[in-house]
Design a protein around this motif. Structure first.
Motif, short mmCIF file in Angstrom:
data_model
loop_
_atom_site.label_atom_id
_atom_site.label_comp_id
_atom_site.label_asym_id
_atom_site.label_seq_id
_atom_site.Cartn_x
_atom_site.Cartn_y
_atom_site.Cartn_z
N ALA A 32 -8.43 11.27 -3.68
CA ALA A 32 -9.78 11.41 -4.22
C ALA A 32 -10.41 10.06 -4.57
O ALA A 32 -11.63 9.94 -4.61
N ARG A 33 -9.58 9.04 -4.78
CA ARG A 33 -10.12 7.78 -5.28
C ARG A 33 -9.86 6.56 -4.38
O ARG A 33 -10.46 5.51 -4.60
N TYR A 34 -9.00 6.73 -3.41
CA TYR A 34 -8.66 5.59 -2.56
C TYR A 34 -8.86 5.94 -1.09
O TYR A 34 -8.46 7.02 -0.64
N THR A 35 -9.43 5.02 -0.34
CA THR A 35 -9.53 5.20 1.10
C THR A 35 -8.26 4.68 1.77
O THR A 35 -7.49 3.92 1.17
N GLU A 36 -8.07 5.07 3.02
CA GLU A 36 -6.93 4.55 3.78
C GLU A 36 -6.98 3.03 3.86
O GLU A 36 -5.96 2.36 3.77
N GLY A 37 -8.19 2.49 4.04
CA GLY A 37 -8.33 1.05 4.17
C GLY A 37 -7.87 0.30 2.94
O GLY A 37 -7.19 -0.73 3.05
N THR A 38 -8.23 0.80 1.77
CA THR A 38 -7.80 0.15 0.54
C THR A 38 -6.29 0.24 0.38
O THR A 38 -5.63 -0.73 0.03
N LEU A 39 -5.74 1.41 0.65
CA LEU A 39 -4.28 1.57 0.54
C LEU A 39 -3.56 0.65 1.52
O LEU A 39 -2.54 0.05 1.18
N ALA A 40 -4.11 0.53 2.73
CA ALA A 40 -3.49 -0.35 3.72
C ALA A 40 -3.50 -1.80 3.24
O ALA A 40 -2.52 -2.54 3.42
N ARG A 41 -4.60 -2.22 2.62
CA ARG A 41 -4.68 -3.60 2.12
C ARG A 41 -3.69 -3.83 0.98
O ARG A 41 -3.12 -4.91 0.85
N LEU A 42 -3.48 -2.80 0.17
CA LEU A 42 -2.58 -2.95 -0.97
C LEU A 42 -1.12 -3.07 -0.53
O LEU A 42 -0.29 -3.60 -1.27
N ILE A 43 -0.81 -2.61 0.68
CA ILE A 43 0.55 -2.78 1.18
C ILE A 43 0.87 -4.26 1.31
O ILE A 43 2.02 -4.68 1.13
N GLU A 44 -0.12 -5.07 1.60
CA GLU A 44 0.09 -6.51 1.77
C GLU A 44 -0.22 -7.31 0.51
O GLU A 44 0.43 -8.32 0.25
N SER A 45 -1.20 -6.85 -0.27
CA SER A 45 -1.68 -7.71 -1.36
C SER A 45 -1.35 -7.19 -2.76
O SER A 45 -1.55 -7.91 -3.73
N GLY A 62 -1.95 9.69 5.33
CA GLY A 62 -2.52 8.67 6.20
C GLY A 62 -2.59 9.11 7.65
O GLY A 62 -1.74 9.87 8.12
N SER A 63 -3.59 8.62 8.35
CA SER A 63 -3.74 8.93 9.77
C SER A 63 -3.03 7.87 10.60
O SER A 63 -2.53 6.87 10.07
N TYR A 64 -3.03 8.08 11.91
CA TYR A 64 -2.39 7.11 12.80
C TYR A 64 -3.10 5.76 12.77
O TYR A 64 -2.52 4.75 13.18
N GLU A 65 -4.31 5.71 12.25
CA GLU A 65 -5.06 4.46 12.17
C GLU A 65 -4.35 3.43 11.28
O GLU A 65 -4.58 2.23 11.43
N VAL A 66 -3.51 3.88 10.36
CA VAL A 66 -2.84 2.94 9.46
C VAL A 66 -1.39 2.67 9.91
O VAL A 66 -0.61 2.09 9.16
N ASN A 67 -1.06 3.07 11.12
CA ASN A 67 0.29 2.88 11.64
C ASN A 67 0.75 1.43 11.52
O ASN A 67 1.83 1.13 11.01
N ALA A 68 -0.06 0.50 12.00
CA ALA A 68 0.32 -0.92 11.98
C ALA A 68 0.45 -1.44 10.55
O ALA A 68 1.36 -2.23 10.25
N SER A 69 -0.43 -1.00 9.67
CA SER A 69 -0.38 -1.47 8.28
C SER A 69 0.88 -0.97 7.58
O SER A 69 1.55 -1.73 6.87
N ALA A 85 8.29 3.03 3.59
CA ALA A 85 7.54 2.76 4.82
C ALA A 85 8.18 3.48 6.01
O ALA A 85 7.48 4.05 6.86
N GLY A 86 9.49 3.46 6.08
CA GLY A 86 10.17 4.16 7.16
C GLY A 86 9.87 5.65 7.14
O GLY A 86 9.53 6.25 8.17
N ASP A 87 9.96 6.25 5.96
CA ASP A 87 9.66 7.68 5.82
C ASP A 87 8.20 7.96 6.14
O ASP A 87 7.88 8.97 6.79
N ALA A 88 7.31 7.08 5.68
CA ALA A 88 5.88 7.28 5.91
C ALA A 88 5.55 7.23 7.39
O ALA A 88 4.74 8.02 7.90
N LEU A 89 6.17 6.31 8.10
CA LEU A 89 5.89 6.18 9.53
C LEU A 89 6.30 7.44 10.29
O LEU A 89 5.56 7.94 11.14
N ARG A 95 2.33 13.73 12.86
CA ARG A 95 1.03 14.39 12.73
C ARG A 95 -0.07 13.59 13.43
O ARG A 95 -1.24 13.66 13.07
N ALA A 96 0.32 12.84 14.47
CA ALA A 96 -0.62 11.91 15.12
C ALA A 96 -1.53 12.57 16.13
O ALA A 96 -2.45 11.93 16.64
#
Length: 217
Positions: A32-45, A62-69, A85-89, A95-96
């Motif tokens: 409800a409060r975070y987009t995929e993009g923000t979550l993907a950025r938080l994986i690194e920062s 998460g959708s397949y769009e965040v696969n690389a992140s 990360a392994g489980d998430a992938l 569900r891709a």
């Protein structure tokens, strides 16, 4: 949708999950409060807890769009992030595609689990005729082929997985194992090295690389 610029609220949700073990509440609050993009950025920062929370959340919705992140989490210094990360992938990969095709893929996986490998190959092949870019369908067929000791076919399916999803650590390991059984040890070493770049903290991969390198000396 609100999109917090830091992971502080996300960490609060994560710590509540650790305390209460209510995964549905965690999913609802974060989505409800975070987009995929923000979550993907938080994986690194993000800090450690924020990275853990972000990977867990993307594994849930998460959708397949965040696969690389999410795959970047495999190289994280934190063991929990790497495991999440392994489980998430795996969850993202399964569900891709469309809901209908995802359901068929689950049926393929269940057939493999029951050691009905020929049926799994047949069903996966039918699925791939409908969804030729569905990487995980190739991977499941590769697993079924491998169980039948059809290593050439399994290796080819692993290569097709990697064409569509270069972050698929399972297909990399599977391909290397096929290459070993086919007697292609130099190729197996190259594949294991590629897998180790994706998962640099994986002791099993490191030992495989070292063993094959020692053979060549």
């Amino acid at each position: 949708m609100l999109e917090p610029h830091t992971g502080s609220l996300l960490v609060d949700y994560y710590e509540a999950f650790l305390r209460d073990q209510d995964i549905d509440s965690f999913r609802q609050h974060v989505s409800a409060r975070y987009t995929e993009g923000t979550l993907a950025r938080l994986i690194e920062s993000g800090n450690t807890q924020a990275r853990r929370a972000a990977v867990l959340a993307l594994g849930l919705f998460g959708s397949y769009e965040v696969n690389a992140s999410v795959a970047k989490g495999l190289r994280d210094t934190d063991l929990t992030v790497r495991r999440l990360a392994g489980d998430a992938l795996w969850a993202i990969w399964f569900r891709a595609d469309s809901p209908e095709n995802n359901k068929v893929l689950e049926e393929v996986s269940q057939l493999i689990g029951r050691q009905r490998h020929a049926q799994a190959v047949e069903l996966a092949t039918k699925l791939l005729e409908k969804a030729p870019k569905f990487a995980e369908a190739y991977n499941q067929r590769a697993i079924a082929h491998f169980a039948q000791e059809r290593y050439e076919e399994s290796a080819e399916d692993c290569r097709l997985v990697l064409e569509h999803n270069p972050y698929h650590f399972g297909a990399l390991s599977g391909l290397a194992q096929c290459q070993l059984r086919l007697g292609h040890r130099p190729e197996a070493l190259k594949t294991f090295r590629r897998a180790l770049r994706l998962q640099p903290y994986n002791d099993g991969l490191r030992e495989a690389v070292e063993a094959l390198e020692a053979e060549g000396e």
